[in-house]
Motif scaffolding. Structure first.
Motif, mmCIF file in Angstrom:
data_model
loop_
_atom_site.group_PDB
_atom_site.id
_atom_site.type_symbol
_atom_site.label_atom_id
_atom_site.label_comp_id
_atom_site.label_asym_id
_atom_site.label_seq_id
_atom_site.Cartn_x
_atom_site.Cartn_y
_atom_site.Cartn_z
ATOM 1 N N SER A 146 0.842 -1.200 0.000
ATOM 2 C CA SER A 146 0.000 0.000 0.000
ATOM 3 C C SER A 146 0.874 1.246 0.000
ATOM 4 O O SER A 146 1.969 1.247 0.554
ATOM 5 C CB SER A 146 -0.912 0.008 1.222
ATOM 6 N N ARG A 147 0.330 2.299 -0.633
ATOM 7 C CA ARG A 147 1.001 3.602 -0.622
ATOM 8 C C ARG A 147 0.039 4.602 -0.002
ATOM 9 O O ARG A 147 -1.058 4.255 0.366
ATOM 10 C CB ARG A 147 1.345 4.007 -2.056
ATOM 11 N N GLY A 148 0.426 5.833 0.102
ATOM 12 C CA GLY A 148 -0.473 6.857 0.646
ATOM 13 C C GLY A 148 -0.800 6.594 2.097
ATOM 14 O O GLY A 148 0.083 6.296 2.904
ATOM 15 N N GLY A 406 -1.105 20.487 -9.200
ATOM 16 C CA GLY A 406 -1.349 19.050 -9.062
ATOM 17 C C GLY A 406 -1.199 18.622 -7.621
ATOM 18 O O GLY A 406 -1.289 19.443 -6.696
ATOM 19 N N LYS A 407 -0.914 17.342 -7.411
ATOM 20 C CA LYS A 407 -0.936 16.836 -6.026
ATOM 21 C C LYS A 407 0.230 17.355 -5.186
ATOM 22 O O LYS A 407 0.143 17.385 -3.958
ATOM 23 C CB LYS A 407 -1.031 15.315 -5.989
ATOM 24 N N GLU A 408 1.324 17.804 -5.851
ATOM 25 C CA GLU A 408 2.455 18.308 -5.060
ATOM 26 C C GLU A 408 2.077 19.579 -4.302
ATOM 27 O O GLU A 408 2.469 19.759 -3.152
ATOM 28 C CB GLU A 408 3.689 18.540 -5.946
ATOM 29 N N TYR A 440 -20.103 7.912 -3.658
ATOM 30 C CA TYR A 440 -19.290 6.696 -3.561
ATOM 31 C C TYR A 440 -17.857 7.044 -3.943
ATOM 32 O O TYR A 440 -17.606 7.619 -4.996
ATOM 33 C CB TYR A 440 -19.836 5.629 -4.526
ATOM 34 N N GLU A 441 -16.935 6.706 -3.079
ATOM 35 C CA GLU A 441 -15.521 6.707 -3.496
ATOM 36 C C GLU A 441 -14.956 5.329 -3.190
ATOM 37 O O GLU A 441 -15.019 4.861 -2.041
ATOM 38 C CB GLU A 441 -14.683 7.757 -2.747
ATOM 39 N N SER A 442 -14.379 4.676 -4.191
ATOM 40 C CA SER A 442 -13.869 3.330 -3.919
ATOM 41 C C SER A 442 -12.617 3.384 -3.055
ATOM 42 O O SER A 442 -11.700 4.164 -3.303
ATOM 43 C CB SER A 442 -13.594 2.543 -5.198
ATOM 44 N N ARG A 622 -2.014 7.815 10.612
ATOM 45 C CA ARG A 622 -1.694 7.855 9.191
ATOM 46 C C ARG A 622 -0.456 7.063 8.822
ATOM 47 O O ARG A 622 -0.401 6.414 7.797
ATOM 48 C CB ARG A 622 -1.521 9.299 8.763
ATOM 49 N N ARG A 623 0.542 7.100 9.654
ATOM 50 C CA ARG A 623 1.800 6.467 9.284
ATOM 51 C C ARG A 623 1.920 5.037 9.790
ATOM 52 O O ARG A 623 2.947 4.417 9.654
ATOM 53 C CB ARG A 623 2.979 7.300 9.807
ATOM 54 N N SER A 624 0.858 4.539 10.434
ATOM 55 C CA SER A 624 0.943 3.185 10.954
ATOM 56 C C SER A 624 1.043 2.183 9.815
ATOM 57 O O SER A 624 0.509 2.393 8.742
ATOM 58 C CB SER A 624 -0.301 2.878 11.776
HETATM 59 N N1 COA Z 1 0.507 15.700 3.915
HETATM 60 C C1 COA Z 1 1.387 15.470 2.922
HETATM 61 N N2 COA Z 1 1.303 14.413 2.086
HETATM 62 C C2 COA Z 1 0.246 13.578 2.256
HETATM 63 C C3 COA Z 1 -0.711 13.788 3.261
HETATM 64 C C4 COA Z 1 -0.558 14.903 4.120
HETATM 65 N N3 COA Z 1 -1.416 15.158 5.093
HETATM 66 N N4 COA Z 1 -1.621 12.808 3.187
HETATM 67 C C5 COA Z 1 -1.250 12.007 2.151
HETATM 68 N N5 COA Z 1 -0.111 12.475 1.614
HETATM 69 C C6 COA Z 1 0.661 11.902 0.496
HETATM 70 C C7 COA Z 1 0.792 10.398 0.644
HETATM 71 O O1 COA Z 1 1.885 10.060 1.447
HETATM 72 C C8 COA Z 1 0.938 9.957 -0.786
HETATM 73 O O2 COA Z 1 2.247 10.218 -1.203
HETATM 74 P P1 COA Z 1 2.903 9.478 -2.483
HETATM 75 O O3 COA Z 1 2.292 10.121 -3.695
HETATM 76 O O4 COA Z 1 4.328 9.782 -2.345
HETATM 77 O O5 COA Z 1 2.568 8.030 -2.350
HETATM 78 C C9 COA Z 1 0.041 10.912 -1.546
HETATM 79 O O6 COA Z 1 -0.073 12.056 -0.708
HETATM 80 C C10 COA Z 1 -1.326 10.344 -1.828
HETATM 81 O O7 COA Z 1 -2.022 10.080 -0.631
HETATM 82 P P2 COA Z 1 -3.576 10.369 -0.526
HETATM 83 O O8 COA Z 1 -3.951 11.463 -1.439
HETATM 84 O O9 COA Z 1 -3.940 10.565 0.909
HETATM 85 O O10 COA Z 1 -4.274 9.127 -1.118
HETATM 86 P P3 COA Z 1 -3.962 7.592 -1.061
HETATM 87 O O11 COA Z 1 -2.857 7.292 -2.008
HETATM 88 O O12 COA Z 1 -3.842 7.117 0.323
HETATM 89 O O13 COA Z 1 -5.293 7.050 -1.711
HETATM 90 C C11 COA Z 1 -7.428 6.033 -1.729
HETATM 91 C C12 COA Z 1 -6.529 7.047 -1.032
HETATM 92 C C13 COA Z 1 -8.751 5.967 -1.029
HETATM 93 C C14 COA Z 1 -7.655 6.487 -3.182
HETATM 94 C C15 COA Z 1 -6.687 4.666 -1.708
HETATM 95 O O14 COA Z 1 -6.539 4.229 -0.383
HETATM 96 C C16 COA Z 1 -7.433 3.588 -2.405
HETATM 97 O O15 COA Z 1 -8.235 2.883 -1.834
HETATM 98 N N6 COA Z 1 -7.172 3.429 -3.720
HETATM 99 C C17 COA Z 1 -7.841 2.450 -4.515
HETATM 100 C C18 COA Z 1 -8.972 3.094 -5.247
HETATM 101 C C19 COA Z 1 -9.541 2.125 -6.254
HETATM 102 O O16 COA Z 1 -9.787 0.986 -5.962
HETATM 103 N N7 COA Z 1 -9.705 2.627 -7.478
HETATM 104 C C20 COA Z 1 -10.142 1.811 -8.562
HETATM 105 C C21 COA Z 1 -11.561 1.474 -8.473
HETATM 106 S S1 COA Z 1 -12.029 0.523 -9.846
#
Ligand code: COA
Length: 637
Positions: A146-148, A406-408, A440-442, A622-624
């Motif tokens: 997992s990431r994020g 963007g996300k940065e 709905y968010e998956s 979050r970091r667990s």
């Molecule tokens: N401060 C700074 N950075 C943060 C942050 C914060 N408070 N919170 C999160 N971030 C960073 C993360 O560390 C991560 O960094 P990376 O790009 O280096 O990996 C990035 O931001 C993205 O994190 P976040 O936006 O919180 O989302 P996530 O990657 O945890 O995703 C979900 C969340 C819900 C989308 C994900 O858990 C999931 O379930 N994905 C699957 C969705 C799916 O199934 N889609 C297809 C359906 S068909």
């Protein structure tokens, strides 16, 4: 021979053991359910729902009985929610697969000089598929982590082992997900669709696998054969674009004839379908490419050059429009991304071997699949074509690249990009409609054994307070109050995300309680017939993050007639949105939604810039790294 859906796969097993999906505490789910709907319904309706929910949850009541049954089920099965979820999400659904269910991955536009170029691309792609399949068959795919949020946990790999060996068989009431044994010799062919004709291309001839040069020469033969109008067969692929019951009824008619039966059997066992498309005549842009993937442009364009039941269907258009159309029931978009990114990297990283090899000219020509028609079957084809055309006319699609940031940028605010984007989608919806709706968010639950997804209900009360601050109360509130509400919304969304990905989501749990009540022949409990429950399962906003690391994007349709489908792909410096809705609804417009989204994202950035002192994110876990750290420990401030 197909193996049962739940049989353990053969070969090397993963070296880690994933926990089972937990059954959340009953009271927690019921409380979260009430919180999730309170601000979305009228007070009177809320009070009615509250008393129904309280009655359901009272000590010794129906809820406790069903909870006990679910807990028993969770002990006796690998994954208590898997079958309930699969049936509810896919197999019981009767709507047509294109647009309503099948997502698509749109590849970068290719610049083919001529049609030979497009066949070379297809041959290279098929070679990549076979390479990838080798990794699957030898169980050599690296384990995903997992990431994020809660990064670093190993994820269940089962969905990868369903990419090429599955088929969604239509049924009169319920479809079946047929699973063939991985690496089965019955599966040594692909189906190539060309001019609405279907050809079988064997991948192993005289015990030798075809090389890329051979594949190209077979594709060339197929194109020639497809051009032969005398042998042309009716466009049977259209039937698979129809409603599931209609297709199942038509299939029952087809299989009375042995020719049709044999053709169907070959298709149902193929590895994948490769659709060689003629130029569509449409101006090629992101939106038109996405449309061509989702529905092929209808029967007059490429809509019949498809077999929608097959989970992996690659499209290679002579005009450079390429991608993958997927039947969704065996796997999620994230697995699809991993596979297609492998293929894209394979194609750019390993040069085509066509120039260097010598062709096996004596290869037997691919076989055209034959069909027996009757006036009745012709009528069915016509009806399917008309229904597909209606779907094509109705789909309102807009693919939009938001390039301001963007996300940065979002990460720099110390906010979760996903939560931020979800809040921006709520803001856009509120701007367009003056209310929030069930969303709905998956959320992936692959950190559990055989985990698929649960739902993050993104229309939180905190987000409602924020979107009001940005609209109705815009002039009366200070920026500091607005930024405070933004943080509250982001924190609430992040908490819901963590709850869902750690198995504490409410949708799967409520589904399980509902379904187990039917298994034990109980009258449907009122909580599930209540109008609030019914409405809260009509996801007017159906959203999903599908990020990619190579240039491509995912898209899908809305799940209700008055809804939006919104797939987003956050990149470092831009955000890509694929928004869909139906022209038939007076409540929606993809272009209007995109405009509101654009404006809201800019305003949110401006708001963040007014406060360069980000408040602390109150998410403690979050970091667990442990999937068992559940949201009992979350700060819901
Ligand atoms: N401060 C700074 N950075 C943060 C942050 C914060 N408070 N919170 C999160 N971030 C960073 C993360 O560390 C991560 O960094 P990376 O790009 O280096 O990996 C990035 O931001 C993205 O994190 P976040 O936006 O919180 O989302 P996530 O990657 O945890 O995703 C979900 C969340 C819900 C989308 C994900 O858990 C999931 O379930 N994905 C699957 C969705 C799916 O199934 N889609 C297809 C359906 S068909």
């Amino acid at each position: 021979m197909p193996i049962a859906e739940r049989d353990p796969p053969k070969g090397r097993r993963e070296s880690y053991v994933l926990p089972k999906v937990p059954v959340p505490p009953l009271k927690q789910t019921l409380d979260m359910y009430l919180t999730s709907i309170k601000h979305l319904v009228k007070e009177e309706q809320y009070q009615k729902t509250k008393s129904i929910v309280e009655k359901f949850g009272e000590p010794g009541g129906t809820g406790e009985l069903l909870q006990e049954k679910l807990l028993e089920k969770s002990i006796n099965t690998h994954n208590w929610v898997y079958d309930y979820w699969l049936d509810d999400m896919y197999l019981n659904q009767r709507l047509a697969l294109p647009v309503n269910s099948n997502p698509a991955m749109v590849f970068p536009k290719q610049d083919f000089r001529d049609h030979k170029d497009s066949l070379k691309f297809a041959a290279h792609l098929i070679t990549g598929v076979l390479e990838y399949k080798k990794h699957i068959d030898t169980r050599a795919l690296p384990v995903d982590f997992s990431r994020g949020q809660l990064a670093g946990t190993p994820l269940c790999m089962k969905q990868y082992y369903r990419l090429f060996n599955t088929y969604r068989l239509p049924g009169l009431k319920r479809d079946t997900l047929v699973i063939h044994e991985t690496g089965s010799t019955e599966q040594e062919h692909i189906i190539v669709a060309c001019k609405n004709q279907f050809f079988v291309m064997d991948l192993v001839v005289k015990e030798k696998p075809l090389r890329e040069m051979d594949i190209l020469s077979q594709l060339e033969k197929i194109v020639k054969m497809a051009e032969n109008t005398e042998e042309r067969q009716p466009p049977f692929g259209l039937l698979t674009s129809d409603g599931r019951t209609e297709w199942a009824q038509a299939r029952d008619v087809l299989i009375k004839d042995s020719v049709n039966r044999e053709s169907l059997a070959v298709i149902e066992k193929c590895l994948c379908v490769v659709c060689l498309d003629d130029p569509s005549g449409m101006e090629v842009g992101d939106t038109s490419r996405a449309l061509l993937m989702l529905h092929g442009g209808g029967h007059e364009k490429m809509g019949a050059n498809r077999w929608y039941d097959k989970p992996m269907q690659f499209v290679v258009g002579e005009d450079g429009v390429c991608g993958t159309v997927c039947e969704h029931s065996p796997f999620e978009g994230i697995v699809l991304v991993a596979c297609t990114e492998y293929l894209m990297k394979f194609m750019t990283g390993s040069p085509s071997k066509i120039g260097r090899a010598t062709s096996v000219s004596e290869l037997p020509a691919p076989r055209r699949l034959l069909w027996k028609t009757t006036p009745h079957i012709q009528g069915l084809l016509k009806a399917s074509a008309e229904r597909l055309q209606r779907l094509v006319r109705d789909l309102d699609m807009d693919v939009h690249k938001f390039e301001v940031y963007g996300k940065e940028f979002i990460k720099k605010q110390k906010m979760s990009p996903d939560a931020y984007i979800q809040v921006s989608l709520q803001l856009a919806f509120y701007r367009c409609n003056g209310r929030l709706v069930s969303t709905y968010e998956s959320a992936s639950i692959r950190r559990f054994h055989e985990g698929r997804v649960d739902n993050i209900r993104s229309a939180t009360p905190e987000t409602l307070a924020f979107v009001k601050a940005m609209t109705d109360e815009k002039t009366s509130l200070s920026d500091s109050e607005k930024i405070k509400r933004l943080w509250d919304a982001i924190n609430a969304q992040t908490n819901s995300t963590i709850a869902a990905i750690t198995g504490m989501g409410i949708d799967n749990h409520l589904l399980g309680l509902r379904e187990i009540s039917q298994e034990i022949h109980m009258e449907m409990p009122e909580i599930f017939t209540d109008e609030t429950y019914v409405a809260s399962n009509q996801f007017i906003l159906s959203t999903s993050q599908v990020p990619t690391t190579v240039e491509m994007f995912c898209c899908y349709g809305p799940v209700v007639p008055n809804g939006y489908g919104c797939c987003y792909n956050p990149q470092a410096d831009h955000l890509l949105f694929s928004v869909t809705s139906f022209h038939g609804s007076t409540e929606t417009s993809s272009a209007v939604f995109i405009k509101a989204l654009d404006e809201g994202l800019v305003e949110m950035r401006d708001l963040c810039k007014t406060s360069n002192k980000p408040q602390s994110n109150k998410i403690r876990c979050r970091r667990s790294h442990s999937p068992s750290v559940l949201c009992g420990s979350l700060d819901r401030a």
